[in-house]
Design a protein around this motif. Structure first.
Motif: not given
Length: 225
Positions: A136-141
């Motif tokens: 799972k990749i968590y990034y706030d763009d």
């Protein structure tokens, strides 16, 4: 199901108004609990009469945003509490430092460099990544060119079926705040090494020797091997 979380943060601006651009990846195996660490950290904040707001490295050092009305003594105590929290977490991390006007001189080169370095890391860790059923990749763009580079790198190195992208607002995840902290520490290291440290850096961390002893060496024990 074996799951791996990767929290991603960035520091600097893609418009080349700063000397460095950083991308940091924080890896956490979800079968290793972090809730006890979070509970202990938040208990410390309460006992020390510190704020429980989401940690944000640059505003804390510079007394901006949520830290605008806090004196430097309070902000130093806030930083110390988060440092202890981060150092005891069951995580690993990787940080990429791009020095502008040397390796990268425009946004296109920066995009390619981020993609190449992140893809290279993930491909070198294929055996490790394949041990998980889901990544799972968590990034706030945050910045568009970074979003594009990260997606290309991740999808080029990890099966698209295994990767799940999620919004990673620092307000929602302490590990997103840890990624921000690590970006801040690695940026500070880059500045000290090139004698570009600011008055604020020295005020919070002291000499390069003290910074390495009290912050850098301790957290770098968490670097992904």
């Amino acid at each position: 199901m074996r799951e791996l979380s990767i929290f991603i943060d960035e520091s600097g601006d893609a418009a080349f108004r700063s000397d460095f651009y950083l991308v940091t990846l924080v890896f956490h195996r979800q079968d290793e609990p972090i809730q006890p660490n979070i509970a202990q950290y938040e208990c410390t904040l309460t006992k020390e009469l510190l704020d429980t707001i989401p940690f944000h490295f640059n505003p804390l050092l510079n007394g901006q945003d949520d830290y605008k009305w806090k004196d430097i003594r309070s902000r130093k105590r806030q930083l110390h509490a988060f440092r202890i929290f981060a150092e005891h977490l069951p995580i690993a991390y990787a940080a990429f430092v791009f020095e502008k006007r040397s390796r990268v001189t425009n946004t296109a080169q920066l995009t390619r460099a981020i993609e190449a370095d992140v893809k290279g890391l993930l491909r070198s860790k294929q055996a490790y990544l394949q041990d998980f059923d889901q990544v799972k990749i968590y990034y706030d763009d945050g910045q568009s060119i970074v979003t594009k580079a990260l997606h290309l790198a991740i999808e080029g190195a990890i099966s698209s079926q295994a990767a799940v992208y999620k919004d990673a607002s620092p307000k929602l995840y302490r590990l997103a705040q840890v990624a921000d902290y690590l970006c801040g520490i690695e940026l500070t290291a880059a500045k000290y090494e090139r004698h570009l440290e600011t008055r604020t850096d020295v005020e919070f961390f002291g000499s390069i020797r003290n910074f390495k002893k009290n912050y850098l060496k301790k957290i770098r024990r968490k670097r992904l091997n």
